[in-house]
Write an enzyme that holds these catalytic residues in place. Structure first.
Site, PDB file in Angstrom:
ATOM      1  N   ARG A 242      45.669  39.980  46.408  1.00 59.20           N
ATOM      2  CA  ARG A 242      45.089  39.095  45.398  1.00 59.20           C
ATOM      3  C   ARG A 242      44.522  37.871  46.120  1.00 59.20           C
ATOM      4  NH1 ARG A 242      45.396  42.900  42.613  1.00 59.20           N
ATOM      5  NH2 ARG A 242      46.243  43.111  40.483  1.00 59.20           N
ATOM      6  N   GLU A 271      37.049  35.627  40.914  1.00 57.05           N
ATOM      7  CA  GLU A 271      36.211  36.785  41.180  1.00 57.05           C
ATOM      8  C   GLU A 271      35.151  36.906  40.084  1.00 57.05           C
ATOM      9  OE1 GLU A 271      39.530  39.588  43.455  1.00 57.05           O
ATOM     10  OE2 GLU A 271      38.936  40.080  41.397  1.00 57.05           O
ATOM     11  N   HIS A 290      36.408  43.593  44.957  1.00 59.12           N
ATOM     12  CA  HIS A 290      37.668  44.126  44.428  1.00 59.12           C
ATOM     13  C   HIS A 290      37.512  45.614  44.091  1.00 59.12           C
ATOM     14  CE1 HIS A 290      41.577  42.767  42.235  1.00 59.12           C
ATOM     15  NE2 HIS A 290      41.728  43.967  42.783  1.00 59.12           N
TER      16      HIS A 290
END
Length: 326
Positions: A242, A271, A290
């Site tokens: 993360r 993000e 991601h």
């Protein structure tokens, strides 16, 4: 045919919605209601919905949403992480919560290796040079770093970290790991991994540092200025966990000042990063959006598990992937 229960999802397609190609998987277990349909006819649909299926953190679970669904029994979320939900709030409604741990281990470990290889061997920069309209010659004295027989430090030796170690063994890497709990001797031996009870020992010895921990209050900003200073000047940092696990301001300074050689991040905070974020201006950094477990095969397994977990809860059947509020 069995009268299927109703499940609420955020929306169809788009960047965050459930892909239409996966709808048939859910329709084996549920009648699908999307959030827009619910909002347009709450009197009809709200009492019917028994399951809330979260596809990559959508819809956001709020008190308002929970209050509007009087017969909701279960929240089934995609992925292993649950930091996007207020579990204490959800527990006050007496709801079951499930997730899908383990299904993305291999694809995420593959992505971790891809980032390590790309950053070590200048793949992104090399691609840009090869495509550049003004390229007339290649610099054959421009070199990268070896993966084979180098030292990899894995911070977080859960199922994903262990899958990374299995792959790294094939590169004949020396594998160090730091984890809250030490792995069994047999598991260490299988991948020739060495346990470091002190993370500093791992940071000081590693050519590549791979971060694969869950986001918790204990891991938030666990890689900061002090930790970056402990790393080799030639080291490369890879994060597949993360974004909040790394102090990004400290990382910007470390990359600019040559404290470490490079970094590769599949996760950031937020993000996506703001377009003027200083990380995005650095040439010794790779950032991907991601996509650790973003393969069609893995995503199909995940949505199948999301639907099956919720359906089993409604039928009173046992489910292994229950998430408890802490």
């Amino acid at each position: 045919m069995e009268d299927l229960p109703y499940a609420l999802l955020s929306h169809s397609d788009g960047s965050r919605g459930l892909p239409k190609r996966y709808e048939d998987i859910i329709k084996q277990h549920f009648k699908i209601i999307y959030l827009e349909e619910l909002n347009n006819n709450k009197d009809l649909y709200a009492p019917k919905i028994q399951a809330l299926l979260l596809w990559w953190h959508r819809p956001v679970v709020t008190k308002e949403l929970l209050d509007s669904l009087p017969n909701l029994k279960v929240i089934s979320s995609s992925g292993a992480g649950v930091d996007h939900m207020d579990l204490k709030l959800i527990s006050t409604y007496g709801l079951k919560v499930t997730n899908t741990p383990g299904l993305g281990d291999d694809s995420t470990a593959d992505m971790a290796m891809a980032l390590m290889l790309a950053s070590a061997r200048n793949v992104v920069q090399g691609n840009a040079i090869s495509h550049a309209p003004d390229t007339r010659d290649f610099d054959f004295n421009w070199v990268g770093e070896d993966i084979t027989e180098s030292t990899l430090g894995i911070i977080g030796m859960g199922s994903i970290g262990y899958a990374i170690a299995q792959r790294a063994k094939a590169f004949r890497m020396r594998i160090l790991y730091h984890n809250r709990n030490r792995r069994a001797v047999e598991e260490e031996s299988a991948v020739a991994a060495e346990y470091c009870s002190n993370m500093a020992d791992l940071l000081q010895q590693s050519d590549f540092v791979m971060v694969a921990v869950k986001l918790t209050p204990q891991t938030d900003s666990m890689i900061g200025r002090d930790q970056l200073q402990m790393m080799k000047a030639t080291a490369i940092l890879i994060n597949i966990s993360r974004g909040q696990v790394i102090d990004q301001a400290a990382l910007v300074d470390a990359l600019k000042q040559g404290v470490i050689k490079a970094a590769a991040l599949d996760v950031t905070y937020p993000e996506p990063l703001p377009r003027n974020h200083p990380l995005l201006s650095l040439k010794n950094l790779i950032v991907t959006p991601h996509i650790g477990n973003a393969t069609d095969k893995t995503r199909r397994k995940i949505i199948q598990k999301v639907a099956v977990n919720a359906a089993r809860i409604l039928k009173g059947l046992p489910v292994n992937d229950i998430v408890e509020a802490k």
